[in-house]
Design an enzyme around this catalytic site. Structure first.
Site, mmCIF file in Angstrom:
data_model
loop_
_atom_site.group_PDB
_atom_site.id
_atom_site.type_symbol
_atom_site.label_atom_id
_atom_site.label_comp_id
_atom_site.label_asym_id
_atom_site.label_seq_id
_atom_site.Cartn_x
_atom_site.Cartn_y
_atom_site.Cartn_z
ATOM 1 N N VAL A 95 -10.532 -0.971 -11.113
ATOM 2 C CA VAL A 95 -10.236 -0.576 -9.739
ATOM 3 C C VAL A 95 -9.047 -1.373 -9.221
ATOM 4 O O VAL A 95 -8.974 -2.593 -9.416
ATOM 5 C CB VAL A 95 -11.445 -0.830 -8.809
ATOM 6 C CG1 VAL A 95 -11.123 -0.383 -7.384
ATOM 7 C CG2 VAL A 95 -12.688 -0.133 -9.326
ATOM 8 N N CYS A 96 -8.128 -0.689 -8.548
ATOM 9 C CA CYS A 96 -7.089 -1.346 -7.756
ATOM 10 C C CYS A 96 -6.991 -0.589 -6.441
ATOM 11 O O CYS A 96 -7.927 0.107 -6.055
ATOM 12 C CB CYS A 96 -5.754 -1.393 -8.496
ATOM 13 S SG CYS A 96 -4.992 0.228 -8.766
ATOM 14 N N ALA A 97 -5.886 -0.698 -5.736
ATOM 15 C CA ALA A 97 -5.780 -0.050 -4.433
ATOM 16 C C ALA A 97 -5.673 1.469 -4.557
ATOM 17 O O ALA A 97 -6.355 2.205 -3.837
ATOM 18 C CB ALA A 97 -4.587 -0.591 -3.663
ATOM 19 N N MET A 131 -9.337 2.215 -4.575
ATOM 20 C CA MET A 131 -10.069 2.033 -3.322
ATOM 21 C C MET A 131 -9.760 3.148 -2.327
ATOM 22 O O MET A 131 -10.592 3.453 -1.461
ATOM 23 C CB MET A 131 -9.750 0.666 -2.713
ATOM 24 C CG MET A 131 -10.252 -0.509 -3.541
ATOM 25 S SD MET A 131 -12.047 -0.483 -3.813
ATOM 26 C CE MET A 131 -12.664 -0.780 -2.153
#
Length: 309
Positions: free
Chosen positions: A71-73, A99
Protein backbone atom coordinates in the site's frame (compact mmCIF):
# COMPACT_ATOMS: atom_id res chain seq x y z
CA UNK A 1 1.45 -6.68 -12.03
CA UNK A 2 -1.03 -8.42 -9.77
CA UNK A 3 -3.49 -6.15 -7.94
CA UNK A 4 -6.28 -6.50 -5.41
CA UNK A 5 -9.26 -4.16 -5.30
CA UNK A 6 -10.07 -2.06 -2.22
CA UNK A 7 -13.46 -3.78 -1.98
CA UNK A 8 -11.90 -7.24 -1.95
CA UNK A 9 -9.28 -6.41 0.69
CA UNK A 10 -12.03 -4.80 2.77
CA UNK A 11 -14.05 -8.00 2.65
CA UNK A 12 -11.03 -10.15 3.53
CA UNK A 13 -10.14 -7.96 6.50
CA UNK A 14 -13.78 -7.87 7.61
CA UNK A 15 -14.21 -11.64 7.51
CA UNK A 16 -10.88 -12.32 9.19
CA UNK A 17 -10.38 -15.67 7.43
CA UNK A 18 -7.05 -15.98 5.67
CA UNK A 19 -6.57 -12.24 5.70
CA UNK A 20 -3.32 -11.04 4.13
CA UNK A 21 -0.52 -9.00 5.63
CA UNK A 22 -1.10 -5.38 4.62
CA UNK A 23 2.26 -3.65 4.14
CA UNK A 24 2.23 0.15 4.07
CA UNK A 25 5.47 1.49 2.58
CA UNK A 26 4.75 5.21 3.05
CA UNK A 27 6.69 7.54 5.33
CA UNK A 28 6.12 6.86 9.02
CA UNK A 29 4.36 10.18 9.65
CA UNK A 30 1.89 9.51 6.82
CA UNK A 31 1.20 6.04 8.18
CA UNK A 32 0.61 7.33 11.70
CA UNK A 33 -1.79 9.97 10.42
CA UNK A 34 -3.94 7.48 8.52
CA UNK A 35 -3.65 3.78 7.66
CA UNK A 36 -5.64 0.61 7.11
CA UNK A 37 -6.37 -1.01 10.49
CA UNK A 38 -4.06 -3.95 11.18
CA UNK A 39 -1.50 -2.92 8.58
CA UNK A 40 2.21 -2.66 9.32
CA UNK A 41 4.61 0.05 8.22
CA UNK A 42 8.04 -0.44 6.69
CA UNK A 43 9.15 3.00 5.57
CA UNK A 44 11.00 2.26 2.35
CA UNK A 45 9.25 4.88 0.23
CA UNK A 46 12.42 6.81 -0.60
CA UNK A 47 14.39 3.65 -1.31
CA UNK A 48 11.70 2.36 -3.66
CA UNK A 49 11.60 5.70 -5.44
CA UNK A 50 15.36 6.27 -5.73
CA UNK A 51 16.90 2.78 -5.84
CA UNK A 52 14.58 -0.22 -5.32
CA UNK A 53 17.55 -2.53 -4.67
CA UNK A 54 18.09 -0.70 -1.37
CA UNK A 55 14.62 -1.71 -0.21
CA UNK A 56 15.39 -5.42 -0.36
CA UNK A 57 17.15 -5.49 3.01
CA UNK A 58 14.34 -3.95 5.08
CA UNK A 59 11.73 -6.03 3.22
CA UNK A 60 13.53 -9.37 3.66
CA UNK A 61 12.42 -9.75 7.28
CA UNK A 62 8.72 -10.06 6.46
CA UNK A 63 6.99 -13.41 7.16
CA UNK A 64 6.95 -15.65 4.13
CA UNK A 65 3.86 -17.72 4.90
CA UNK A 66 1.39 -14.90 4.27
CA UNK A 67 0.19 -13.12 1.17
CA UNK A 68 1.37 -9.51 1.28
CA UNK A 69 -0.66 -6.56 0.00
CA UNK A 70 1.46 -3.46 -0.59
CA UNK A 71 0.00 0.00 0.00
CA UNK A 72 1.08 3.57 -0.74
CA UNK A 73 -0.89 6.76 -1.35
CA UNK A 74 -2.06 6.07 -4.91
CA UNK A 75 -0.81 2.57 -5.75
CA UNK A 76 2.21 3.65 -7.80
CA UNK A 77 5.25 3.24 -5.55
CA UNK A 78 3.64 0.19 -3.97
CA UNK A 79 3.75 -1.47 -7.40
CA UNK A 80 7.53 -1.22 -7.17
CA UNK A 81 7.36 -2.70 -3.67
CA UNK A 82 5.38 -5.65 -5.04
CA UNK A 83 7.96 -6.21 -7.76
CA UNK A 84 10.78 -6.18 -5.21
CA UNK A 85 8.94 -8.62 -2.94
CA UNK A 86 8.24 -10.95 -5.85
CA UNK A 87 11.95 -10.90 -6.71
CA UNK A 88 12.51 -11.98 -3.08
CA UNK A 89 10.07 -14.89 -3.66
CA UNK A 90 7.23 -13.38 -1.63
CA UNK A 91 3.58 -13.78 -2.63
CA UNK A 92 2.74 -10.10 -3.06
CA UNK A 93 0.06 -8.01 -4.74
CA UNK A 94 -0.67 -4.26 -4.89
CA UNK A 95 -3.73 -2.49 -3.48
CA UNK A 96 -5.35 -0.77 -6.46
CA UNK A 97 -5.14 3.03 -6.06
CA UNK A 98 -3.57 2.67 -2.60
CA UNK A 99 -5.06 4.73 0.22
CA UNK A 100 -7.07 6.67 -2.36
CA UNK A 101 -8.83 3.43 -3.20
CA UNK A 102 -9.26 2.52 0.47
CA UNK A 103 -11.00 5.86 1.07
CA UNK A 104 -13.74 4.82 -1.39
CA UNK A 105 -14.72 1.63 0.46
CA UNK A 106 -18.19 1.64 2.03
CA UNK A 107 -19.91 -0.93 4.26
CA UNK A 108 -23.48 -1.02 5.54
CA UNK A 109 -25.54 -2.78 8.19
CA UNK A 110 -28.95 -2.38 9.80
CA UNK A 111 -29.17 -0.38 13.03
CA UNK A 112 -31.05 -2.12 15.87
CA UNK A 113 -33.92 0.28 16.52
CA UNK A 114 -37.58 -0.14 17.43
CA UNK A 115 -38.98 1.51 14.32
CA UNK A 116 -41.79 0.79 11.89
CA UNK A 117 -39.17 0.53 9.21
CA UNK A 118 -35.46 -0.07 8.71
CA UNK A 119 -32.54 2.19 9.56
CA UNK A 120 -29.28 1.37 7.78
CA UNK A 121 -25.88 2.77 8.65
CA UNK A 122 -23.31 3.21 5.88
CA UNK A 123 -19.72 3.41 7.12
CA UNK A 124 -16.73 4.67 5.15
CA UNK A 125 -13.89 3.06 7.14
CA UNK A 126 -11.12 4.86 5.29
CA UNK A 127 -12.44 8.25 6.42
CA UNK A 128 -14.41 7.41 9.57
CA UNK A 129 -17.60 8.85 8.03
CA UNK A 130 -21.07 7.54 8.83
CA UNK A 131 -24.26 8.12 6.87
CA UNK A 132 -27.74 6.67 7.24
CA UNK A 133 -30.61 5.39 5.13
CA UNK A 134 -34.16 5.29 6.53
CA UNK A 135 -36.69 2.99 4.85
CA UNK A 136 -40.38 2.81 5.69
CA UNK A 137 -43.41 1.61 3.69
CA UNK A 138 -41.43 1.49 0.46
CA UNK A 139 -40.01 5.01 0.84
CA UNK A 140 -36.44 5.98 1.68
CA UNK A 141 -34.53 9.00 2.96
CA UNK A 142 -30.76 9.46 3.02
CA UNK A 143 -28.78 11.42 5.58
CA UNK A 144 -25.25 12.82 5.05
CA UNK A 145 -24.31 10.63 2.05
CA UNK A 146 -20.75 10.66 0.74
CA UNK A 147 -20.09 11.54 -2.90
CA UNK A 148 -19.56 7.87 -3.77
CA UNK A 149 -23.16 7.04 -4.57
CA UNK A 150 -23.02 3.39 -5.68
CA UNK A 151 -23.46 2.05 -2.14
CA UNK A 152 -26.66 4.05 -1.62
CA UNK A 153 -28.10 3.09 -4.99
CA UNK A 154 -27.40 -0.56 -4.14
CA UNK A 155 -29.23 -0.23 -0.81
CA UNK A 156 -32.26 1.33 -2.50
CA UNK A 157 -32.31 -1.58 -4.95
CA UNK A 158 -31.76 -4.16 -2.20
CA UNK A 159 -34.75 -2.89 -0.20
CA UNK A 160 -36.84 -1.99 -3.27
CA UNK A 161 -37.36 1.50 -1.84
CA UNK A 162 -38.19 4.77 -3.58
CA UNK A 163 -36.02 7.71 -2.55
CA UNK A 164 -38.19 10.65 -1.42
CA UNK A 165 -35.63 12.99 0.16
CA UNK A 166 -31.94 13.58 0.88
CA UNK A 167 -30.84 15.39 4.05
CA UNK A 168 -27.58 16.94 5.21
CA UNK A 169 -27.21 17.70 8.90
CA UNK A 170 -24.89 20.56 7.94
CA UNK A 171 -22.65 21.80 5.15
CA UNK A 172 -19.70 19.43 5.49
CA UNK A 173 -16.24 20.97 5.70
CA UNK A 174 -14.27 17.72 5.98
CA UNK A 175 -15.65 15.65 3.11
CA UNK A 176 -17.66 16.12 -0.08
CA UNK A 177 -21.37 15.48 0.26
CA UNK A 178 -23.13 13.52 -2.46
CA UNK A 179 -26.55 14.72 -1.31
CA UNK A 180 -27.18 17.30 -4.04
CA UNK A 181 -26.18 14.93 -6.85
CA UNK A 182 -28.24 12.10 -5.40
CA UNK A 183 -31.31 14.31 -4.97
CA UNK A 184 -30.95 15.62 -8.54
CA UNK A 185 -30.52 12.12 -9.91
CA UNK A 186 -33.79 10.97 -8.32
CA UNK A 187 -35.69 14.24 -8.68
CA UNK A 188 -36.35 14.60 -4.94
CA UNK A 189 -35.84 17.45 -2.45
CA UNK A 190 -32.44 18.15 -0.94
CA UNK A 191 -32.94 19.38 2.63
CA UNK A 192 -30.49 21.73 4.38
CA UNK A 193 -30.89 24.48 6.98
CA UNK A 194 -30.81 27.98 5.36
CA UNK A 195 -27.92 29.13 7.58
CA UNK A 196 -25.68 26.54 5.89
CA UNK A 197 -27.13 26.82 2.38
CA UNK A 198 -24.87 29.74 1.47
CA UNK A 199 -24.50 28.96 -2.23
CA UNK A 200 -26.61 25.81 -2.50
CA UNK A 201 -30.09 25.42 -3.92
CA UNK A 202 -31.76 23.49 -1.10
CA UNK A 203 -35.19 22.90 0.34
CA UNK A 204 -34.97 24.68 3.70
CA UNK A 205 -35.63 22.92 7.00
CA UNK A 206 -36.45 24.78 10.19
CA UNK A 207 -36.49 23.93 13.88
CA UNK A 208 -39.57 21.93 14.82
CA UNK A 209 -40.45 21.06 11.23
CA UNK A 210 -41.55 17.49 10.54
CA UNK A 211 -40.95 15.51 7.35
CA UNK A 212 -42.71 12.18 6.77
CA UNK A 213 -41.01 9.16 5.23
CA UNK A 214 -43.36 6.22 4.83
CA UNK A 215 -45.04 5.87 8.23
CA UNK A 216 -42.26 7.63 10.16
CA UNK A 217 -41.91 11.26 11.19
CA UNK A 218 -38.56 13.03 11.12
CA UNK A 219 -38.40 16.06 13.40
CA UNK A 220 -35.86 18.79 12.67
CA UNK A 221 -33.92 20.07 15.70
CA UNK A 222 -31.77 23.13 15.05
CA UNK A 223 -28.51 22.42 16.89
CA UNK A 224 -26.04 25.15 15.85
CA UNK A 225 -22.52 25.44 17.20
CA UNK A 226 -20.46 23.27 14.89
CA UNK A 227 -21.97 25.35 12.09
CA UNK A 228 -24.68 27.97 12.14
CA UNK A 229 -27.09 25.73 10.29
CA UNK A 230 -26.32 22.40 11.94
CA UNK A 231 -29.41 20.33 12.67
CA UNK A 232 -30.14 16.97 14.23
CA UNK A 233 -32.96 14.72 13.07
CA UNK A 234 -35.21 12.91 15.52
CA UNK A 235 -36.46 9.75 13.80
CA UNK A 236 -39.86 8.94 15.28
CA UNK A 237 -38.63 9.52 18.85
CA UNK A 238 -36.36 6.47 18.61
CA UNK A 239 -33.10 7.64 16.98
CA UNK A 240 -31.17 10.90 16.76
CA UNK A 241 -29.10 11.57 13.64
CA UNK A 242 -26.73 14.14 15.13
CA UNK A 243 -24.28 14.97 12.30
CA UNK A 244 -21.25 16.75 13.78
CA UNK A 245 -23.11 18.10 16.82
CA UNK A 246 -22.80 15.06 19.10
CA UNK A 247 -20.45 12.10 18.68
CA UNK A 248 -20.20 8.98 20.83
CA UNK A 249 -17.05 10.13 22.61
CA UNK A 250 -16.97 13.85 21.86
CA UNK A 251 -18.85 16.85 20.49
CA UNK A 252 -18.49 18.96 17.37
CA UNK A 253 -15.63 21.37 16.78
CA UNK A 254 -16.55 25.04 16.99
CA UNK A 255 -13.64 26.83 15.31
CA UNK A 256 -13.75 25.52 11.73
CA UNK A 257 -16.15 28.07 10.24
CA UNK A 258 -14.44 30.95 12.03
CA UNK A 259 -10.97 29.95 10.83
CA UNK A 260 -12.28 29.47 7.28
CA UNK A 261 -13.75 32.97 7.33
CA UNK A 262 -17.29 31.81 6.52
CA UNK A 263 -18.78 32.65 9.93
CA UNK A 264 -19.05 36.11 11.44
CA UNK A 265 -18.70 34.76 14.98
CA UNK A 266 -16.20 34.10 17.75
CA UNK A 267 -15.06 30.63 18.74
CA UNK A 268 -16.18 31.22 22.33
CA UNK A 269 -19.62 32.27 21.08
CA UNK A 270 -19.89 29.08 19.01
CA UNK A 271 -18.90 27.00 22.04
CA UNK A 272 -21.68 28.57 24.09
CA UNK A 273 -24.13 27.98 21.25
CA UNK A 274 -23.10 24.34 20.96
CA UNK A 275 -23.52 23.90 24.71
CA UNK A 276 -27.11 25.11 24.47
CA UNK A 277 -27.75 22.78 21.52
CA UNK A 278 -26.45 19.81 23.50
CA UNK A 279 -28.79 20.66 26.37
CA UNK A 280 -31.70 20.42 23.94
CA UNK A 281 -30.61 16.93 22.90
CA UNK A 282 -30.26 15.86 26.53
CA UNK A 283 -33.99 16.38 26.96
CA UNK A 284 -34.63 13.34 24.77
CA UNK A 285 -35.25 9.86 26.28
CA UNK A 286 -32.18 8.05 27.65
CA UNK A 287 -32.66 5.07 25.32
CA UNK A 288 -32.59 7.21 22.17
CA UNK A 289 -30.09 5.77 19.68
CA UNK A 290 -27.44 8.37 18.78
CA UNK A 291 -26.14 8.19 15.20
CA UNK A 292 -23.40 10.74 14.40
CA UNK A 293 -21.76 11.50 11.06
CA UNK A 294 -18.28 10.39 12.17
CA UNK A 295 -16.58 7.74 14.23
CA UNK A 296 -12.82 7.68 14.87
CA UNK A 297 -10.71 4.90 13.48
CA UNK A 298 -12.23 2.48 11.01
CA UNK A 299 -15.92 2.07 11.90
CA UNK A 300 -17.60 -1.28 11.43
CA UNK A 301 -21.35 -0.73 11.10
CA UNK A 302 -23.55 -0.50 12.96
CA UNK A 303 -21.80 1.92 15.35
CA UNK A 304 -24.42 2.93 17.92
CA UNK A 305 -24.81 4.22 21.46
CA UNK A 306 -27.73 5.41 23.52
CA UNK A 307 -28.08 8.98 24.68
CA UNK A 308 -27.63 7.81 28.28
CA UNK A 309 -24.33 6.17 27.32
Amino acid sequence: MQEISPEKISEQLRNGDGKPLVLDIRHREDFEEWHIPGSINVDVYDELTDNPEQAKGPLSDLPREEEIVTVCAAGVVSETATEVLQELDYNAVTLTDGMNGWSRVHRHAEVPANLDGTLIQVARPGKGCLSHVLISAGEAALFDPSHYLAEYEAILDEYDAKLVGVFDTHAHADHVSGAVELADRHGVPYYLHPEDALAIDATPVEDGQSVTVGSLDIEVIHTPGHSEGSVSFDVDGVALITGDTLFHESVGRVELGVEAGIEDAEVEQNAATLYESLQRLLNRPDDTVVLPAHDPGSPEPPVTATLAE
